[in-house]
Design an enzyme around this catalytic site. Structure first.
Site, PDB file in Angstrom:
ATOM      1  CB  SER A  21      -0.980   0.001   1.180  1.00 21.29           C
ATOM      2  OG  SER A  21      -0.288   0.112   2.395  1.00 21.29           O
ATOM      3  CG  ASN A  22       3.711   2.671   2.935  1.00 24.48           C
ATOM      4  OD1 ASN A  22       3.511   3.849   3.162  1.00 24.48           O
ATOM      5  ND2 ASN A  22       3.565   1.711   3.851  1.00 24.48           N
ATOM      6  CG  MET A  95       8.557  -8.305   5.288  1.00 25.00           C
ATOM      7  SD  MET A  95       8.382  -7.158   6.677  1.00 25.00           S
ATOM      8  CE  MET A  95       8.307  -8.326   8.025  1.00 25.00           C
ATOM      9  CB  ILE A  97      18.099  -7.458   7.445  1.00 22.30           C
ATOM     10  CG1 ILE A  97      16.902  -7.322   8.401  1.00 22.30           C
ATOM     11  CG2 ILE A  97      19.261  -6.565   7.897  1.00 22.30           C
ATOM     12  CD1 ILE A  97      17.173  -7.747   9.817  1.00 22.30           C
ATOM     13  CG  ASN A 112      12.479   1.102   6.446  1.00 20.54           C
ATOM     14  OD1 ASN A 112      11.683   0.550   5.673  1.00 20.54           O
ATOM     15  ND2 ASN A 112      12.584   0.730   7.720  1.00 20.54           N
ATOM     16  CG  HIS A 114       9.750   1.039  12.035  1.00 17.07           C
ATOM     17  ND1 HIS A 114       9.952  -0.311  11.834  1.00 17.07           N
ATOM     18  CD2 HIS A 114       9.447   1.182  13.357  1.00 17.07           C
ATOM     19  CE1 HIS A 114       9.797  -0.947  12.980  1.00 17.07           C
ATOM     20  NE2 HIS A 114       9.485  -0.069  13.915  1.00 17.07           N
ATOM     21  CG  ASP A 150      13.581  -0.624  12.132  1.00 17.86           C
ATOM     22  OD1 ASP A 150      13.531  -0.487  10.892  1.00 17.86           O
ATOM     23  OD2 ASP A 150      13.010  -1.551  12.725  1.00 17.86           O
ATOM     24  CD  GLU A 179       3.172   2.800   7.745  1.00 16.99           C
ATOM     25  OE1 GLU A 179       3.765   2.317   6.771  1.00 16.99           O
ATOM     26  OE2 GLU A 179       2.782   2.097   8.697  1.00 16.99           O
TER      27      GLU A 179
END
Ligand code: GRF
Length: 193
Positions: A21-22, A95, A97, A112, A114, A150, A179
């Protein structure tokens, strides 16, 4: 960060793993006059990510890399990014790293989002932990990515009030709405530096 000129927009890749959705909201933003970015590529570690549908609808090139062998996938990814002249990367629900080496190559050019008010509640299951701790507020943060999870420099945050009746799902939904507004604002902020 890369600057957009009057003639060319910043060539951007979005990395996703799921709903996207972002990604959808960034596509919408990228098509506006004021947007400094143009989305040239979407990368997913998950071939079934629902968000990939938005790539199809909007004719955005997609690449799937399963990340089972991280160094191999990243090596391939770096050459794909180079080939497509990608200047910045927006992580949006990605998802996996990324390795320190990869981040170093794109130093200061990876963003990013969060779903918490960082530095609080880094990592996974944020809403669950926030509710368990009876917090009054949560929210979302857009930040630069560094080699610690993060933990990079914060670009923008939006606070969201938690109501008594909020559940994990209702809080996630409320924050997600914010967001979608915050990520474009954060991009505008850093592109004008
Ligand atoms: C968002 O809450 C984002 O903050 C987190 O993962 C979720 C992704 O949602 N990193 P979507 O795939 O953009 O809908």
């Amino acid at each position: 960060m890369a600057q957009s000129t009057g003639y060319s927009k910043i060539r951007t890749a979005v990395f996703i793993s799921g709903t996207g959705s972002n990604f959808k909201s960034l596509i919408k933003f990228s098509k506006t006059y004021k947007s400094p970015i143009s989305i040239k590529l979407v990368v997913s570690n998950n071939s079934k990510a629902k968000g990939l549908d938005y790539a199809k609808i909007n004719k955005i090139k997609k690449k799937i890399l399963n990340f089972k062998n991280k160094s191999q996938s990243e090596k391939k990814l770096l050459s794909i990014l180079k080939f497509n002249k990608i200047e910045i990367i927006c992580l949006a629900g990605f998802m996996k790293i990324l390795s320190k080496g990869f981040i170093k190559k794109f130093n200061g050019k990876i963003l990013n989002i969060h779903p918490s008010l960082l530095p609080k509640y880094k990592g996974l299951n944020t809403h669950e932990r926030v509710l368990k701790n009876k917090e009054k507020y949560s929210g979302c943060t857009v930040h630069f990515v560094n080699s610690r999870l993060d933990s990079g420099k914060i670009i923008l945050q939006k606070k969201v009030k938690i109501s008594k009746n909020d559940t994990k799902a209702s809080l996630a939904k409320k924050i997600l709405i914010q967001e979608h507004k915050l990520y474009p604002k954060a991009i505008l902020k850093v592109s004008n530096l």
